[in-house]
Design a protein around this motif. Structure first.
Motif, PDB file in Angstrom:
ATOM      1  N   VAL A   1     -25.533 -40.090  30.029  1.00  0.00           N
ATOM      2  CA  VAL A   1     -24.449 -39.451  29.460  1.00  0.00           C
ATOM      3  C   VAL A   1     -23.054 -39.649  30.565  1.00  0.00           C
ATOM      4  CG1 VAL A   1     -23.488 -37.403  28.989  1.00  0.00           C
ATOM      5  CG2 VAL A   1     -25.803 -37.582  28.530  1.00  0.00           C
ATOM      6  N   SER A   2     -23.154 -39.597  31.539  1.00  0.00           N
ATOM      7  CA  SER A   2     -22.046 -39.787  32.295  1.00  0.00           C
ATOM      8  C   SER A   2     -22.436 -39.369  33.858  1.00  0.00           C
ATOM      9  CB  SER A   2     -20.840 -39.032  31.849  1.00  0.00           C
ATOM     10  OG  SER A   2     -19.884 -38.790  32.691  1.00  0.00           O
ATOM     11  N   ASN A   3     -21.568 -39.733  34.648  1.00  0.00           N
ATOM     12  CA  ASN A   3     -21.840 -39.825  36.314  1.00  0.00           C
ATOM     13  C   ASN A   3     -20.839 -38.435  36.505  1.00  0.00           C
ATOM     14  OD1 ASN A   3     -22.259 -39.440  38.983  1.00  0.00           O
ATOM     15  ND2 ASN A   3     -21.232 -41.588  39.442  1.00  0.00           N
ATOM     16  N   GLY A   4     -21.440 -37.174  36.154  1.00  0.00           N
ATOM     17  CA  GLY A   4     -20.508 -36.160  36.282  1.00  0.00           C
ATOM     18  C   GLY A   4     -19.662 -35.768  34.916  1.00  0.00           C
ATOM     19  N   GLY A   5     -19.338 -34.464  34.836  1.00  0.00           N
ATOM     20  CA  GLY A   5     -18.281 -33.941  33.772  1.00  0.00           C
ATOM     21  C   GLY A   5     -19.101 -33.400  32.436  1.00  0.00           C
ATOM     22  N   PHE A   6     -20.387 -33.846  32.297  1.00  0.00           N
ATOM     23  CA  PHE A   6     -21.113 -32.923  31.394  1.00  0.00           C
ATOM     24  C   PHE A   6     -21.534 -31.876  31.923  1.00  0.00           C
ATOM     25  CE2 PHE A   6     -24.055 -35.651  33.974  1.00  0.00           C
ATOM     26  CZ  PHE A   6     -24.943 -34.490  34.304  1.00  0.00           C
ATOM     27  N   GLY A   7     -21.887 -30.965  30.827  1.00  0.00           N
ATOM     28  CA  GLY A   7     -22.255 -29.319  31.308  1.00  0.00           C
ATOM     29  C   GLY A   7     -22.427 -28.673  30.223  1.00  0.00           C
ATOM     30  N   ILE A   8     -22.117 -27.160  30.368  1.00  0.00           N
ATOM     31  CA  ILE A   8     -22.552 -26.317  29.134  1.00  0.00           C
ATOM     32  C   ILE A   8     -21.498 -25.368  29.356  1.00  0.00           C
ATOM     33  CG2 ILE A   8     -24.841 -26.774  28.637  1.00  0.00           C
ATOM     34  CD1 ILE A   8     -25.532 -24.314  30.859  1.00  0.00           C
TER      35      ILE A   8
ATOM     36  N   TYR B   1     -32.514 -25.178  31.266  1.00  0.00           N
ATOM     37  CA  TYR B   1     -31.247 -24.830  31.464  1.00  0.00           C
ATOM     38  C   TYR B   1     -30.153 -25.379  30.359  1.00  0.00           C
ATOM     39  CZ  TYR B   1     -26.816 -23.750  33.913  1.00  0.00           C
ATOM     40  OH  TYR B   1     -25.364 -23.732  34.447  1.00  0.00           O
ATOM     41  N   PHE B   2     -30.196 -26.525  30.330  1.00  0.00           N
ATOM     42  CA  PHE B   2     -29.364 -27.070  29.196  1.00  0.00           C
ATOM     43  C   PHE B   2     -29.497 -26.502  27.861  1.00  0.00           C
ATOM     44  CE2 PHE B   2     -27.933 -29.446  32.886  1.00  0.00           C
ATOM     45  CZ  PHE B   2     -26.574 -29.721  32.669  1.00  0.00           C
ATOM     46  N   ALA B   3     -30.881 -26.585  27.427  1.00  0.00           N
ATOM     47  CA  ALA B   3     -31.208 -25.946  26.154  1.00  0.00           C
ATOM     48  C   ALA B   3     -30.695 -24.688  25.879  1.00  0.00           C
ATOM     49  CB  ALA B   3     -32.631 -26.082  26.147  1.00  0.00           C
TER      50      ALA B   3
ATOM     51  N   ALA C   1     -27.789 -23.539  23.230  1.00  0.00           N
ATOM     52  CA  ALA C   1     -27.906 -22.752  22.386  1.00  0.00           C
ATOM     53  C   ALA C   1     -27.167 -21.549  22.296  1.00  0.00           C
ATOM     54  CB  ALA C   1     -29.490 -22.132  22.344  1.00  0.00           C
ATOM     55  N   GLY C   2     -26.308 -21.276  23.618  1.00  0.00           N
ATOM     56  CA  GLY C   2     -25.419 -20.105  23.599  1.00  0.00           C
ATOM     57  C   GLY C   2     -25.957 -18.827  24.133  1.00  0.00           C
ATOM     58  N   ARG C   3     -27.272 -19.139  24.810  1.00  0.00           N
ATOM     59  CA  ARG C   3     -28.046 -18.094  25.451  1.00  0.00           C
ATOM     60  C   ARG C   3     -27.592 -18.038  27.032  1.00  0.00           C
ATOM     61  NH1 ARG C   3     -32.072 -19.956  21.996  1.00  0.00           N
ATOM     62  NH2 ARG C   3     -32.907 -21.399  23.488  1.00  0.00           N
ATOM     63  N   LEU C   4     -26.257 -18.576  27.502  1.00  0.00           N
ATOM     64  CA  LEU C   4     -25.961 -18.411  28.797  1.00  0.00           C
ATOM     65  C   LEU C   4     -24.690 -18.177  28.848  1.00  0.00           C
ATOM     66  CD1 LEU C   4     -27.589 -21.421  30.679  1.00  0.00           C
ATOM     67  CD2 LEU C   4     -28.437 -19.216  30.623  1.00  0.00           C
ATOM     68  N   ASP C   5     -23.992 -17.583  27.650  1.00  0.00           N
ATOM     69  CA  ASP C   5     -22.779 -17.225  27.302  1.00  0.00           C
ATOM     70  C   ASP C   5     -22.430 -15.911  28.086  1.00  0.00           C
ATOM     71  OD1 ASP C   5     -22.019 -19.272  25.932  1.00  0.00           O
ATOM     72  OD2 ASP C   5     -22.259 -18.230  23.986  1.00  0.00           O
TER      73      ASP C   5
END
Length: 174
Positions: free
Chosen positions: A50-57, A148-150, A154-158
């Motif tokens: 994906v990328s060397n950083g900057g991706f997330g949730i 964690y990413f899943a 899925a919006g379960r860490l909002d």
């Protein structure tokens, strides 16, 4: 959702201006050498695909593995700088350090961090919150970076304190 589908979702939700070049194998090797444990496989895939950083949730971004002059993702130049700051004892005897092998990857703002345990093959998720719940390192019920990413996608860490619902509370008491 398969791992490949999850990686595609992370890539899709990452703003184009945050897509830095992917991390080189030598950069990953340097991180693993200093941490003393291999990077969990799914996290490695994110950094190399994906990328060397900057991706997330949820607007939170993972730190880069190496300094990137054209990108800023958190309050640290790169993961190794953050790792050293979390594992090096301070002059304040009340400050707790993080055990070697547990790596801060995501600045969630207001001295809240998501950390990944490189000592576990899948990367158990830990929380550091300097404000509210723990003021120290606390394990969560999330046992892998992939989970964690899943959960995040899925919006379960909002919410304002989403990971607090996943804390293993008896481990967080002072």
């Amino acid at each position: 959702m398969t791992e490949d589908e999850l990686i595609a979702m992370v890539r899709k939700q990452t703003p184009a201006d945050n897509l830095a070049p992917v991390a080189a194998p030598t950069v990953i090797a340097a991180v693993e050498a200093e941490v003393g444990h291999p990077m969990p496989r799914f996290l490695r895939r994110l950094y190399t695909e994906v990328s060397n950083g900057g991706f997330g949730i949820d607007g939170w971004e993972c730190a880069s593995l190496s300094p990137l002059p054209d990108h800023y993702f958190c309050d640290g130049e790169d993961i190794l700088e953050l790792y050293r700051s979390f594992t090096t004892p301070t002059q304040d005897p009340g400050d707790e350090t993080v055990p070697p092998g547990i790596v801060p990857i995501m600045d969630r703002g207001c001295t809240m961090w998501t950390l990944v345990d490189f000592r576990t093959p899948d990367g158990r998720i830990w929380v550091w919150d300097g404000n509210e719940c723990c003021r120290k390192l606390c394990p969560t019920t999330i046992t892998s970076v992939r989970e964690y990413f899943a959960e995040g996608i899925a919006g379960r860490l909002d919410g304002p304190s989403p990971l607090h619902n996943h804390l293993i509370r008896e481990s967080c008491e002072h």
